[in-house]
Design an enzyme around this catalytic site. Structure first.
Site, PDB file in Angstrom:
ATOM      1  N   LEU A  16       0.831  -1.211   0.000  1.00  0.00           N
ATOM      2  CA  LEU A  16       0.000   0.000   0.000  1.00  0.00           C
ATOM      3  C   LEU A  16       0.865   1.261   0.000  1.00  0.00           C
ATOM      4  O   LEU A  16       0.347   2.374   0.030  1.00  0.00           O
ATOM      5  CB  LEU A  16      -0.888   0.015   1.257  1.00  0.00           C
ATOM      6  CG  LEU A  16      -1.931  -1.099   1.368  1.00  0.00           C
ATOM      7  CD1 LEU A  16      -2.637  -1.024   2.711  1.00  0.00           C
ATOM      8  CD2 LEU A  16      -2.954  -0.974   0.237  1.00  0.00           C
ATOM      9  N   THR A  62      11.180  -3.559   1.670  1.00  0.00           N
ATOM     10  CA  THR A  62      10.390  -4.463   2.487  1.00  0.00           C
ATOM     11  C   THR A  62      10.943  -5.876   2.363  1.00  0.00           C
ATOM     12  O   THR A  62      12.003  -6.097   1.765  1.00  0.00           O
ATOM     13  CB  THR A  62       8.884  -4.338   2.135  1.00  0.00           C
ATOM     14  OG1 THR A  62       8.136  -5.135   3.037  1.00  0.00           O
ATOM     15  CG2 THR A  62       8.577  -4.771   0.714  1.00  0.00           C
ATOM     16  N   LYS A  66      15.609  -6.214   3.951  1.00  0.00           N
ATOM     17  CA  LYS A  66      16.020  -5.131   4.854  1.00  0.00           C
ATOM     18  C   LYS A  66      17.459  -5.294   5.360  1.00  0.00           C
ATOM     19  O   LYS A  66      18.181  -4.317   5.516  1.00  0.00           O
ATOM     20  CB  LYS A  66      15.060  -5.039   6.035  1.00  0.00           C
ATOM     21  CG  LYS A  66      13.708  -4.507   5.616  1.00  0.00           C
ATOM     22  CD  LYS A  66      12.740  -4.412   6.749  1.00  0.00           C
ATOM     23  CE  LYS A  66      11.403  -3.901   6.210  1.00  0.00           C
ATOM     24  NZ  LYS A  66      10.377  -3.809   7.221  1.00  0.00           N
TER      25      LYS A  66
HETATM   26  P1  NAP Z   1      11.644 -11.478   7.119  1.00  0.00           P
HETATM   27  O1  NAP Z   1      12.915 -10.748   7.366  1.00  0.00           O
HETATM   28  O2  NAP Z   1      11.520 -12.311   5.880  1.00  0.00           O
HETATM   29  O3  NAP Z   1      11.365 -12.408   8.427  1.00  0.00           O
HETATM   30  C1  NAP Z   1      10.276 -13.303   8.440  1.00  0.00           C
HETATM   31  C2  NAP Z   1      10.088 -13.893   9.838  1.00  0.00           C
HETATM   32  O4  NAP Z   1       8.944 -14.754   9.806  1.00  0.00           O
HETATM   33  C3  NAP Z   1      11.268 -14.749  10.313  1.00  0.00           C
HETATM   34  O5  NAP Z   1      11.390 -14.630  11.703  1.00  0.00           O
HETATM   35  C4  NAP Z   1      10.803 -16.168   9.924  1.00  0.00           C
HETATM   36  O6  NAP Z   1      11.378 -17.171  10.712  1.00  0.00           O
HETATM   37  C5  NAP Z   1       9.330 -16.067  10.235  1.00  0.00           C
HETATM   38  N1  NAP Z   1       8.532 -17.068   9.499  1.00  0.00           N
HETATM   39  C6  NAP Z   1       8.250 -17.067   8.169  1.00  0.00           C
HETATM   40  N2  NAP Z   1       7.473 -18.135   7.857  1.00  0.00           N
HETATM   41  C7  NAP Z   1       7.275 -18.828   9.025  1.00  0.00           C
HETATM   42  C8  NAP Z   1       6.563 -20.029   9.367  1.00  0.00           C
HETATM   43  N3  NAP Z   1       5.905 -20.720   8.442  1.00  0.00           N
HETATM   44  N4  NAP Z   1       6.561 -20.439  10.661  1.00  0.00           N
HETATM   45  C9  NAP Z   1       7.236 -19.724  11.608  1.00  0.00           C
HETATM   46  N5  NAP Z   1       7.939 -18.585  11.347  1.00  0.00           N
HETATM   47  C10 NAP Z   1       7.953 -18.143  10.065  1.00  0.00           C
HETATM   48  O7  NAP Z   1      10.394 -10.489   7.081  1.00  0.00           O
HETATM   49  P2  NAP Z   1      10.275  -9.083   7.861  1.00  0.00           P
HETATM   50  O8  NAP Z   1      10.802  -7.987   7.020  1.00  0.00           O
HETATM   51  O9  NAP Z   1      10.830  -9.254   9.226  1.00  0.00           O
HETATM   52  O10 NAP Z   1       8.668  -8.896   7.914  1.00  0.00           O
HETATM   53  C11 NAP Z   1       7.875  -9.686   8.787  1.00  0.00           C
HETATM   54  C12 NAP Z   1       6.405  -9.248   8.681  1.00  0.00           C
HETATM   55  O11 NAP Z   1       6.230  -7.938   9.194  1.00  0.00           O
HETATM   56  C13 NAP Z   1       5.870  -9.225   7.249  1.00  0.00           C
HETATM   57  O12 NAP Z   1       4.559  -9.740   7.224  1.00  0.00           O
HETATM   58  C14 NAP Z   1       5.863  -7.741   6.898  1.00  0.00           C
HETATM   59  O13 NAP Z   1       4.885  -7.407   5.921  1.00  0.00           O
HETATM   60  C15 NAP Z   1       5.499  -7.146   8.262  1.00  0.00           C
HETATM   61  N6  NAP Z   1       5.925  -5.746   8.410  1.00  0.00           N
HETATM   62  C16 NAP Z   1       4.957  -4.799   8.598  1.00  0.00           C
HETATM   63  C17 NAP Z   1       5.325  -3.475   8.785  1.00  0.00           C
HETATM   64  C18 NAP Z   1       4.263  -2.430   9.009  1.00  0.00           C
HETATM   65  O14 NAP Z   1       4.568  -1.251   8.832  1.00  0.00           O
HETATM   66  N7  NAP Z   1       3.056  -2.798   9.421  1.00  0.00           N
HETATM   67  C19 NAP Z   1       6.670  -3.099   8.770  1.00  0.00           C
HETATM   68  C20 NAP Z   1       7.625  -4.092   8.599  1.00  0.00           C
HETATM   69  C21 NAP Z   1       7.236  -5.420   8.414  1.00  0.00           C
HETATM   70  P3  NAP Z   1      12.827 -17.828  10.323  1.00  0.00           P
HETATM   71  O15 NAP Z   1      13.879 -16.898  10.854  1.00  0.00           O
HETATM   72  O16 NAP Z   1      12.779 -19.137  10.997  1.00  0.00           O
HETATM   73  O17 NAP Z   1      12.834 -17.924   8.807  1.00  0.00           O
END
Ligand code: NAP
Length: 276
Positions: A16, A62, A66
């Site tokens: 978005l 995103t 990051k």
């Molecule tokens: P990322 O770096 O790819 O990290 C993903 C995390 O999710 C890791 O801890 C991963 O665990 C875990 N994970 C993924 N699939 C899983 C599963 N099936 N079972 C258990 N754990 C699982 O992503 P990110 O940048 O941190 O983003 C995480 C989320 O936050 C996303 O949905 C993103 O859209 C959201 N977000 C929102 C905002 C906002 O402004 N609202 C801002 C930033 C991020 P492992 O380490 O074991 O792979």
């Protein structure tokens, strides 16, 4: 020429950010072009370089890039250094700068709902988003901060960078139905639970959280949706808990990036209510 901005990630179609930045631009009376850019694994640094070489002014980053964005940048703000993950890039005098606005975005939205002082907080996940929010949470006079992650190495790496956090063991077992479970023999109690995983399933994939006493906690999902509720919010409500999604954080972190690029802070409340 219209100034060019964008957001890079994979997946990116759902983002978005273009809508939010265009709304900020309209409100602050400036013209900009803001696009979604899909990055294939292995192509991130080349696509960032190309974007700025073609006159791009600023990029949001995103998942899952990051941490790569942090490494790529030449100069980082202190909060970005602390997170070792970046969600905002810009170029000045040939130097690539990076910041992380996730933490301040979360704090601005979360504190609309709850006073964080003396709260026991649990973060689910240890990815780029978790890295961005830990520092600002610790600075908010909380009582304790714990992390639970599927991959223990990643959680331990996070603990190395933030020694004040506690890593809880999540016993993910590869059950035939791919359920991730944590032993339910010891109930875990927290005041605030923040979902920073990227799990997008509405089903029993959340059952590994059963030991957590959700009815006692205020829950915040970093994931967001404009239609209905997110899978995590749905799961928490089903456990009798209270939960909201991260649309407010999305708008607040975008506003901070807008401020970095344009020197003016937009009206976030109006944009959030129009998105809802
Ligand atoms: P990322 O770096 O790819 O990290 C993903 C995390 O999710 C890791 O801890 C991963 O665990 C875990 N994970 C993924 N699939 C899983 C599963 N099936 N079972 C258990 N754990 C699982 O992503 P990110 O940048 O941190 O983003 C995480 C989320 O936050 C996303 O949905 C993103 O859209 C959201 N977000 C929102 C905002 C906002 O402004 N609202 C801002 C930033 C991020 P492992 O380490 O074991 O792979």
């Amino acid at each position: 020429m219209t100034a060019r901005y964008g957001v890079m990630g994979n997946p990116i179609a759902h983002s978005l950010s273009p809508q939010i930045h265009q709304a900020f631009a309209k409100e602050t009376r400036r013209e900009l072009h803001y696009e979604k850019i899909l990055v294939e694994p292995g192509n991130f640094s080349r696509q960032v370089k190309d974007f700025f070489m073609m006159g791009g002014q600023g990029l949001n980053i995103t998942l899952p890039f990051k941490e790569e964005a942090y490494v790529l940048a030449q100069l980082k703000t202190p909060r970005c250094e602390q997170a070792k993950a970046a969600n905002t890039l810009w170029k000045k005098d040939g130097v690539l700068y990076a910041d992380n606005t996730d933490g301040i975005g979360l704090i601005r939205d979360l504190t609309r709902h709850i006073d964080l002082s003396n709260q026991r907080i649990l973060i689910l996940g240890a990815g780029g988003a978790a890295r961005g929010i830990i520092g600002p949470l610790v600075d908010a006079s909380i009582a304790s901060l714990s992390i639970m992650n599927r991959t223990s190495e990643r959680a331990l790496a996070l603990q190395k960078d933030f020694p004040m956090i506690q890593c809880l063991k999540a016993d993910f077992m590869a059950a035939p139905s791919a359920l991730n479970r944590c032993p339910a023999d010891r109930p875990l109690s927290f005041d605030v639970v923040i979902n920073a995983t990227s799990i997008a399933s509405h089903q029993s994939v959340w059952d590994w959280l059963i030991p957590i006493q959700f009815h006692q906690a205020f829950c915040y999902d970093l994931s967001y949706t404009r239609d209905g509720v997110t899978p995590f919010v749905e799961w928490v409500l089903h456990q009798g808990g209270q939960a909201i999604d991260g649309l407010g954080m999305l708008v607040e972190q975008a506003a901070e990036a807008f401020f970095i690029w344009h020197g003016v802070f937009p009206n976030t409340a109006a944009v959030l209510s129009s998105l809802r």
